[in-house]
Scaffold this motif. Structure first.
Motif, short mmCIF file in Angstrom:
data_model
loop_
_atom_site.label_atom_id
_atom_site.label_comp_id
_atom_site.label_asym_id
_atom_site.label_seq_id
_atom_site.Cartn_x
_atom_site.Cartn_y
_atom_site.Cartn_z
N PRO A 69 44.69 28.76 34.61
CA PRO A 69 44.59 30.15 34.14
C PRO A 69 43.19 30.62 33.75
CG PRO A 69 46.50 29.09 33.17
CD PRO A 69 45.73 28.02 33.89
N HIS A 70 42.35 29.76 33.24
CA HIS A 70 41.02 30.21 32.81
C HIS A 70 40.21 30.78 33.97
CE1 HIS A 70 38.56 26.90 34.47
NE2 HIS A 70 39.64 26.16 34.26
N VAL A 71 40.57 30.42 35.19
CA VAL A 71 39.85 30.92 36.37
C VAL A 71 40.13 32.41 36.60
CG1 VAL A 71 39.61 30.71 38.88
CG2 VAL A 71 39.77 28.65 37.46
N TYR A 72 41.36 32.83 36.34
CA TYR A 72 41.75 34.21 36.64
C TYR A 72 42.09 35.04 35.40
CZ TYR A 72 46.36 31.94 36.54
OH TYR A 72 47.46 31.21 36.17
N ASP A 73 41.84 34.51 34.23
CA ASP A 73 42.15 35.23 32.98
C ASP A 73 41.58 36.65 32.93
OD1 ASP A 73 43.79 33.49 31.66
OD2 ASP A 73 42.22 32.60 30.42
N LEU A 74 40.38 36.83 33.46
CA LEU A 74 39.75 38.15 33.39
C LEU A 74 40.49 39.21 34.21
CD1 LEU A 74 35.98 37.15 33.54
CD2 LEU A 74 37.31 37.89 31.55
N GLU A 75 41.34 38.79 35.13
CA GLU A 75 42.08 39.74 35.96
C GLU A 75 43.53 39.93 35.50
OE1 GLU A 75 40.86 41.66 38.17
OE2 GLU A 75 38.91 40.73 38.54
N MET A 76 43.93 39.22 34.46
CA MET A 76 45.33 39.30 34.02
C MET A 76 45.73 40.71 33.56
SD MET A 76 47.08 36.52 34.43
CE MET A 76 48.42 36.55 33.24
N ARG A 77 44.85 41.39 32.89
CA ARG A 77 45.17 42.74 32.41
C ARG A 77 45.41 43.69 33.59
NH1 ARG A 77 41.66 45.90 27.94
NH2 ARG A 77 43.30 47.32 27.34
N ARG A 78 44.50 43.65 34.55
CA ARG A 78 44.65 44.52 35.73
C ARG A 78 45.91 44.16 36.51
NH1 ARG A 78 40.72 44.49 40.83
NH2 ARG A 78 41.83 46.01 42.09
N ALA A 79 46.15 42.86 36.68
CA ALA A 79 47.34 42.42 37.41
C ALA A 79 48.61 42.84 36.69
CB ALA A 79 47.29 40.90 37.60
N THR A 80 48.61 42.76 35.39
CA THR A 80 49.77 43.18 34.60
C THR A 80 50.03 44.66 34.80
OG1 THR A 80 49.39 41.45 32.96
CG2 THR A 80 50.74 43.32 32.26
N GLN A 81 48.98 45.46 34.82
CA GLN A 81 49.14 46.90 35.03
C GLN A 81 49.70 47.20 36.43
OE1 GLN A 81 45.13 48.16 34.25
NE2 GLN A 81 45.52 48.49 32.07
N LEU A 82 49.26 46.42 37.42
CA LEU A 82 49.67 46.67 38.80
C LEU A 82 51.09 46.19 39.11
CD1 LEU A 82 46.39 45.78 40.71
CD2 LEU A 82 47.45 48.04 40.54
N ILE A 83 51.45 45.01 38.61
CA ILE A 83 52.71 44.41 39.06
C ILE A 83 53.62 43.94 37.93
CG2 ILE A 83 52.01 41.98 39.33
CD1 ILE A 83 53.34 42.13 42.15
N GLY A 84 53.09 43.88 36.73
CA GLY A 84 53.87 43.34 35.60
C GLY A 84 55.19 44.04 35.37
N TRP A 85 55.25 45.31 35.63
CA TRP A 85 56.49 46.06 35.42
C TRP A 85 57.52 45.74 36.49
CZ3 TRP A 85 57.86 49.64 39.21
CH2 TRP A 85 56.84 49.94 40.15
N ARG A 86 57.06 45.25 37.65
CA ARG A 86 58.00 44.86 38.71
C ARG A 86 58.55 43.46 38.48
NH1 ARG A 86 54.97 46.83 44.30
NH2 ARG A 86 54.84 49.03 43.75
N ASP A 87 57.63 42.52 38.23
CA ASP A 87 58.03 41.13 37.99
C ASP A 87 56.91 40.41 37.26
OD1 ASP A 87 58.88 38.50 37.98
OD2 ASP A 87 59.40 38.46 40.10
N PRO A 88 57.09 40.13 35.98
CA PRO A 88 56.04 39.47 35.20
C PRO A 88 55.61 38.11 35.76
CG PRO A 88 57.75 40.31 33.76
CD PRO A 88 58.24 40.49 35.16
N LYS A 89 56.51 37.42 36.48
CA LYS A 89 56.14 36.12 37.06
C LYS A 89 55.12 36.26 38.19
CE LYS A 89 60.33 34.73 37.84
NZ LYS A 89 61.49 33.97 38.28
N ASP A 90 54.97 37.45 38.72
CA ASP A 90 54.00 37.69 39.80
C ASP A 90 52.59 37.96 39.28
OD1 ASP A 90 55.91 37.39 41.79
OD2 ASP A 90 56.40 39.52 41.84
N VAL A 91 52.45 38.18 38.00
CA VAL A 91 51.15 38.55 37.43
C VAL A 91 50.08 37.48 37.69
CG1 VAL A 91 49.89 39.06 35.30
CG2 VAL A 91 52.08 40.19 35.77
N PRO A 92 50.33 36.20 37.42
CA PRO A 92 49.28 35.20 37.69
C PRO A 92 48.87 35.12 39.16
CG PRO A 92 50.95 34.27 36.25
CD PRO A 92 51.48 35.59 36.74
N VAL A 93 49.84 35.27 40.06
CA VAL A 93 49.54 35.24 41.49
C VAL A 93 48.59 36.38 41.85
CG1 VAL A 93 50.53 35.45 43.81
CG2 VAL A 93 51.73 34.13 42.06
#
Length: 132
Positions: A69-93
């Motif tokens: 996770p430390h590799v992509y932590d900086l993108e977690m917020r943006r990913a959450t905004q984009l896909i988190g509402w659809r499926d939170p398990k997809d956020v790290p991907v």
């Protein structure tokens, strides 16, 4: 960047296996996604009628680099905004794909039509691997 469903497909003997072992590409996936796939190994082994340990060994041989996770932590917020509402398990991907600037190889429709995100399906990659 590979999501869980192509990995499960490969373990089930699907065409995703041809792409993974083609050797033309490097594949990355969040460690959490690989843990998710691992959870399904008993079910997949039962479905295939094979020993769970054999399937686990196959899983370990998949040419996928687990990313912490430390590799992509900086993108977690943006990913959450984009896909988190659809499926939170997809956020790290998605966060890893954004961080590495790579398309997501998935059959999951939740990744479709996200701004700035490229998606590849198995059917898109097979011709590139020299398979019809």
């Amino acid at each position: 960047m590979v999501d869980a469903n192509p990995l499960l497909s490969a373990l089930l003997g699907g065409r995703a296996r041809e792409i993974l072992f083609h050797g033309a590409w490097a594949f990355f996936s969040p460690q959490t996604t690989l843990f998710e796939v691992e959870k399904y190994l008993p079910f997949v082994a039962q479905k295939l009628g094979c020993p769970e340990l054999d399937l686990f060994r196959e899983f370990e041989l998949l040419p996928v680099t687990a990313v912490q996770p430390h590799v992509y932590d900086l993108e977690m917020r943006r990913a959450t905004q984009l896909i988190g509402w659809r499926d939170p398990k997809d956020v790290p991907v998605l966060a890893l794909a954004l961080r590495l600037h790579l398309p997501v190889w998935t059959e999951d429709r939740d990744f479709e039509n996200l701004p700035g995100v490229s998606v590849c399906k198995t059917a898109d990659l097979l011709p590139l691997a020299g398979r019809p």
